[in-house]
Design a protein around this motif. Structure first.
Motif, PDB file in Angstrom:
ATOM      1  N   VAL A 182       0.865  -1.189   0.000  1.00 63.12           N
ATOM      2  CA  VAL A 182       0.000   0.000   0.000  1.00 63.12           C
ATOM      3  C   VAL A 182       0.895   1.231   0.000  1.00 63.12           C
ATOM      4  CG1 VAL A 182      -1.750   1.314   1.256  1.00 63.12           C
ATOM      5  CG2 VAL A 182      -1.854  -1.190   1.231  1.00 63.12           C
ATOM      6  N   LEU A 184       0.475   5.368   0.447  1.00 62.35           N
ATOM      7  CA  LEU A 184      -0.445   6.426   0.847  1.00 62.35           C
ATOM      8  C   LEU A 184       0.186   7.774   0.567  1.00 62.35           C
ATOM      9  CD1 LEU A 184      -1.522   4.978   4.306  1.00 62.35           C
ATOM     10  CD2 LEU A 184      -2.806   4.857   2.170  1.00 62.35           C
ATOM     11  N   GLY A 307       0.747  -3.379   7.696  1.00 65.35           N
ATOM     12  CA  GLY A 307       0.808  -2.013   8.192  1.00 65.35           C
ATOM     13  C   GLY A 307       2.180  -1.586   8.681  1.00 65.35           C
ATOM     14  N   HIS A 383      -3.613   7.108   9.123  1.00 69.15           N
ATOM     15  CA  HIS A 383      -3.963   6.835   7.729  1.00 69.15           C
ATOM     16  C   HIS A 383      -3.732   5.365   7.388  1.00 69.15           C
ATOM     17  CE1 HIS A 383      -4.965  10.526   5.394  1.00 69.15           C
ATOM     18  NE2 HIS A 383      -4.505  11.112   6.479  1.00 69.15           N
ATOM     19  N   ILE A 384      -2.640   4.805   7.879  1.00 69.71           N
ATOM     20  CA  ILE A 384      -2.376   3.382   7.653  1.00 69.71           C
ATOM     21  C   ILE A 384      -3.497   2.546   8.267  1.00 69.71           C
ATOM     22  CG2 ILE A 384      -0.819   1.475   8.203  1.00 69.71           C
ATOM     23  CD1 ILE A 384       1.479   3.563   8.173  1.00 69.71           C
ATOM     24  N   ALA A 386      -6.577   3.360   8.920  1.00 65.71           N
ATOM     25  CA  ALA A 386      -7.834   3.501   8.183  1.00 65.71           C
ATOM     26  C   ALA A 386      -7.790   2.741   6.860  1.00 65.71           C
ATOM     27  CB  ALA A 386      -8.123   4.987   7.938  1.00 65.71           C
ATOM     28  N   GLU A 387      -6.651   2.818   6.165  1.00 62.78           N
ATOM     29  CA  GLU A 387      -6.536   2.166   4.862  1.00 62.78           C
ATOM     30  C   GLU A 387      -6.608   0.649   4.980  1.00 62.78           C
ATOM     31  OE1 GLU A 387      -6.130   1.945   0.732  1.00 62.78           O
ATOM     32  OE2 GLU A 387      -6.442   3.722   1.993  1.00 62.78           O
ATOM     33  N   LEU A 388      -6.004   0.096   6.041  1.00 62.14           N
ATOM     34  CA  LEU A 388      -5.951  -1.363   6.210  1.00 62.14           C
ATOM     35  C   LEU A 388      -7.004  -1.889   7.165  1.00 62.14           C
ATOM     36  CD1 LEU A 388      -2.075  -1.889   6.359  1.00 62.14           C
ATOM     37  CD2 LEU A 388      -3.605  -2.103   4.388  1.00 62.14           C
ATOM     38  N   ASP A 389      -7.879  -1.001   7.641  1.00 60.27           N
ATOM     39  CA  ASP A 389      -8.933  -1.374   8.590  1.00 60.27           C
ATOM     40  C   ASP A 389      -8.347  -2.055   9.826  1.00 60.27           C
ATOM     41  OD1 ASP A 389     -11.536  -1.460   9.528  1.00 60.27           O
ATOM     42  OD2 ASP A 389     -11.960  -3.403   8.610  1.00 60.27           O
ATOM     43  N   SER A 753     -14.985   9.740  10.626  1.00 61.91           N
ATOM     44  CA  SER A 753     -14.731   8.670   9.656  1.00 61.91           C
ATOM     45  C   SER A 753     -16.020   8.073   9.069  1.00 61.91           C
ATOM     46  CB  SER A 753     -13.853   7.580  10.281  1.00 61.91           C
ATOM     47  OG  SER A 753     -14.478   7.023  11.433  1.00 61.91           O
ATOM     48  N   ARG A 758     -11.105  11.650   5.896  1.00 66.18           N
ATOM     49  CA  ARG A 758      -9.829  11.003   6.193  1.00 66.18           C
ATOM     50  C   ARG A 758      -8.816  11.963   6.808  1.00 66.18           C
ATOM     51  NH1 ARG A 758      -9.081   6.150   3.229  1.00 66.18           N
ATOM     52  NH2 ARG A 758      -7.007   6.058   4.169  1.00 66.18           N
ATOM     53  N   HIS A 759      -9.035  13.262   6.630  1.00 63.85           N
ATOM     54  CA  HIS A 759      -8.092  14.222   7.201  1.00 63.85           C
ATOM     55  C   HIS A 759      -8.788  15.563   7.386  1.00 63.85           C
ATOM     56  CE1 HIS A 759      -4.385  16.115   8.346  1.00 63.85           C
ATOM     57  NE2 HIS A 759      -4.492  17.007   7.372  1.00 63.85           N
TER      58      HIS A 759
END
Length: 779
Positions: A182, A184, A307, A383-384, A386-389, A753, A758-759
């Motif tokens: 991933v 970002l 992650g 962010h990591i 959130a991206e990878l749940d 969220s 996301r930011h």
């Protein structure tokens, strides 16, 4: 030997010795001083952000009653040097920063002339009658626009607004990003802030012609460094300059500087033969005292499927303002050094550009480069997640430097002294009931309520620091004098202004020598009384200044043992020193008191062989490394879905600053630091319009938090001593600020969220939150 008669004071919650004079109004600040014949100085400042000076007409002002002198930049040329900048950067562009502008002004507040009169009112009236002609020029206030071809140049002679480039590379970032599962990308802005110390800057200069002695009183954090720079700037012998920092009402880095007003007051006092005073009002301070932060980061980060960090690339732009102040170019390099944070980051590429704009110069502000780094890496962590749940706590666990890896060398080649990040996080999650908070959040979201939980795990560079890493020395000096009456005077180069060293240093002395804490005086802030020192900044008071004190006390104790052995007719190695008694090991009835030793040392009728009279010691401590305090913070925020108003319901911190001398003072430093970090996250922002006008130039427009806006802090500690200094102390003055801003923003973004956010950029004001909830877009 009988048990000590003095209670253990290191680690005790002792009330601050300095507070009675502060809360009763008995303190003396620079502006409180009134000297015979003293004159007042007022500065004529530019209303334009960028303009050529076409004329300066003094005729009307010079004829006004009470006016003694008016000086312009041309009058000072060749007499007073430009302001200093301390740095270790290659190819830094250093345009002249004169105490008064001559041909051009470069920000609103840039000074053109100084008016000296018999009192402040007449000086202000005359300043308004100084007529300055300006040819307005296009201003550049946007940091990205300032780097573009064709941008207005702040300093035409330099050919570019980019003052320096600072590239850094560790490992192979291209390869790391290529192999990442991933990648970002995010853009992060640390907005410009204005330090608002309770006491504005103030300076008084007095010249004694008979002795050729210049005395300068200044609201400064660095009296000794100021003395040196005055000597250089005025061409005056350093031994003939005395700098006094009386009570200083806050600094936060903004008084870690050498300002034009200090040079001017000293020059005019010598020229006119009378004392000269200048004190900023609040609006003038907003324009003419350094600002902080104002850094833009574009981040690209690669992680594996679990992650774990593989590599990171950062393009960093630092807004320097119109000129360099003392440490302006050095501050963002601290951001670069601390980008790895608490984590294993094998590959890192950074390109930092320092950029001139038509704004007030930036410099140190509480945290000084480290809050920017922590904000970046902690937003990356979320962010990591959130991206990878993944849970944000779990992402941090997977990336932490392990406790058994210390001392740990980072990608930026710093050597972290000691740490146990996992334990601090685990303690935080336990005391905050993190699992319970996540359950509560799930239930409340099901009811349509908006609740967020934010985490931040930080490490910062403190105990500034080794002289090899600093442009003006990083040691600290301390003298301890045990007087004939049993009183102890400590002369420290540290210059506290709220950090509490008058109490904590007294605790160390009382504990180590066995004297009552009331018998200890901590002297500081006067370069004639304390001849050498560096000053207070970078959370170095205890880690460096306290270390110098500790080593001086070691010398005192060793000498006291020599006297005790002589008095008891024993071997020196058989003497033990407990409390105020020095006795023979294994012989509890054979001892002398410290009072006996003091008498022998000063009567000097029967001295041990090779021992001089008196009981005093001086020590210079050169730290072998920085120190690296760390911690974990958690914030719970509730948001009103109708208005976007955030409410901080809980704030929990677990901080580790090594060994603690006074827990009450540590808590106080954290309270203040967290408040300032929350202020950046939610309230404070220095805003300029496109013409370079500061539109947040008063406290009506620049939002500071009130006490009622802040939650009660739930503070806890772990203790991981540092091997860098004999006290094992790391520093705590900036930790709260470093850890709190990302913690609060992470909580708000977590709350938003479900809306697809996301930011959110700082400050996260209600209207910004409300818009993000409505649009589902990051702002």
């Amino acid at each position: 030997m009988m048990a000590t008669t003095v209670p253990k004071l290191i680690g005790a919650r002792i009330r601050r010795k300095e507070d009675p004079r502060l809360i009763t109004g008995s303190s003396t600040y620079t502006d409180d001083l009134k000297l015979p014949g003293m004159l007042s100085m007022v500065l004529v400042r530019s209303p334009h952000a960028h303009a050529r000076i076409t004329e300066v007409d003094l005729s009307e002002a010079e004829g006004m009653d009470g006016v003694v002198a008016i000086v312009t930049g041309a009058d000072l040329e060749g007499t007073v040097a430009g302001l200093p900048v301390a740095h270790n950067l290659e190819d830094l562009k250093e345009p002249p920063h004169r105490p008064r502008s001559i041909d051009k002004v470069r920000y609103v507040g840039d000074a053109v002339a100084a008016v000296v009169a018999v009192d402040p009112s007449r000086a202000r009236d005359a300043a308004e009658r100084v007529h300055v002609g300006y040819e307005s020029l296009e201003a550049v206030v946007d940091i990205e626009a300032a780097t573009e071809d064709g941008s207005p140049l702040v300093h035409e002679e330099e050919g570019s607004n980019i003052a320096f480039e600072f590239p850094f590379l560790a490992g192979d970032v291209d390869e790391a990003l290529l192999n990442a599962d991933v990648v970002l990308r995010l853009r992060l802005m640390n907005q410009r802030q204005i330090p608002v110390a309770l006491e504005p800057r103030s300076v008084i200069a007095q010249f004694d012609r008979g002795f050729g002695k210049m005395t300068l009183w200044s609201s400064t954090q660095i009296p000794h460094l100021l003395r040196t720079q005055l000597a250089i700037g005025l061409g005056f012998p350093e031994h003939s300059i005395r700098v006094i920092a009386p009570e200083v009402g806050g600094g936060f880095g903004s008084k870690l500087n050498v300002y034009a007003e200090e040079f001017l007051a000293a020059h005019l006092a010598r020229t006119l033969g009378r004392p000269v005073k200048w004190t900023a009002d609040r609006s003038e301070g907003f324009l003419a005292t350094t600002h902080g932060r104002d850094q833009l980061n574009d981040v690209e980060v690669g992680v594996d499927g679990e992650g774990r960090l593989l590599g990171m690339r950062v393009r960093m732009l630092q807004d320097l303002g119109a000129y360099h102040q003392l440490l302006t170019p050095a501050i963002p390099t601290l951001t670069v050094l601390m980008l790895p944070g608490c984590y294993r980051l094998p590959n890192l590429e950074v390109h930092l550009s320092g950029v001139f704009t038509n704004k007030t110069p930036t410099d140190a502000y509480r945290g000084a480069g480290r809050p920017e780094a922590t904000f970046l890496i902690e937003r990356v962590m979320d962010h990591i997640a959130a991206e990878l749940d993944l849970d944000p706590a779990e992402v941090r666990r997977r990336n932490f430097i392990a406790a058994d890896d210390f001392p740990a060398t980072t990608a930026t080649e710093l050597i972290y002294d000691s740490g146990d990040y996992q334990t601090a996080l685990d303690r935080l999650l336990e005391v905050a009931d993190y699992a319970g908070l996540r359950r509560e959040q799930k239930e409340r979201r099901a009811r349509g309520e908006v609740m967020g939980i934010g985490l931040s795990t930080y490490v910062e560079i403190c105990g500034i620091g080794p002289s090899a890493a600093l442009p003006a020395g990083g040691w600290e000096a301390c003298t301890v004098e045990v007087r004939r009456t049993g009183a102890v005077v400590v002369k420290t180069g540290i210059s506290p202004h709220g950090q509490g060293q008058e109490t904590t240093f007294a605790q160390i002395v009382a504990d180590r020598l066995g004297v009552p804490i009331e018998a200890v005086e901590i002297a500081h802030g006067d370069t004639d009384y304390v001849p050498e020192g560096i000053g207070t900044f970078g959370s170095r008071g205890m880690a460096v200044g306290g270390a110098a004190l500790s080593l001086a006390l070691d010398t005192i104790r060793a000498k006291a043992k020599k006297f005790a052995a002589h008095l008891l007719e024993a071997h020196e190695e058989d003497i033990e020193y407990e409390g105020d008694r020095l006795g023979i090991k294994g012989a509890p009835d054979r001892f002398v008191t410290l009072e006996d030793v003091i008498g022998a040392a000063y009567l000097a009728t029967d001295l041990p062989e090779g021992v001089e009279p008196g009981l005093a010691a001086t020590h210079f401590f050169e730290p072998p490394n920085f120190t690296f305090p760390f911690g974990a913070h958690l914030c719970v925020v509730d948001i009103d879905p109708e208005t976007g108003e955030p409410t901080l319901r809980r704030y929990v911190g677990v901080d580790d600053c090594g060994n603690v001398i006074n827990p009450m003072i540590v808590d106080g430093q954290l309270h203040g630091g967290i408040a300032q970090g929350i202020a950046q996250a939610l309230f404070e922002e220095a805003v300029y319009d496109r013409n370079g006008q500061l539109v947040t130039g008063t406290l009506m427009d620049y939002a500071l938090p009130k006490a009622s806006y802040l939650p009660n802090y739930e503070l806890h500690r772990t203790t991981t001593p540092t091997p860098v200094n004999p006290l094992g102390a790391k520093g705590i003055g900036e930790a709260g600020t470093v850890g709190s801003s990302p913690c609060v923003i992470n909580a708000i973004v977590d709350a938003l969220s479900p809306y697809g956010v996301r930011h959110l950029e700082m400050p996260a004001r209600p209207e910004k939150i409300w818009r993000a909830m409505g649009s589902g877009a990051s702002e």
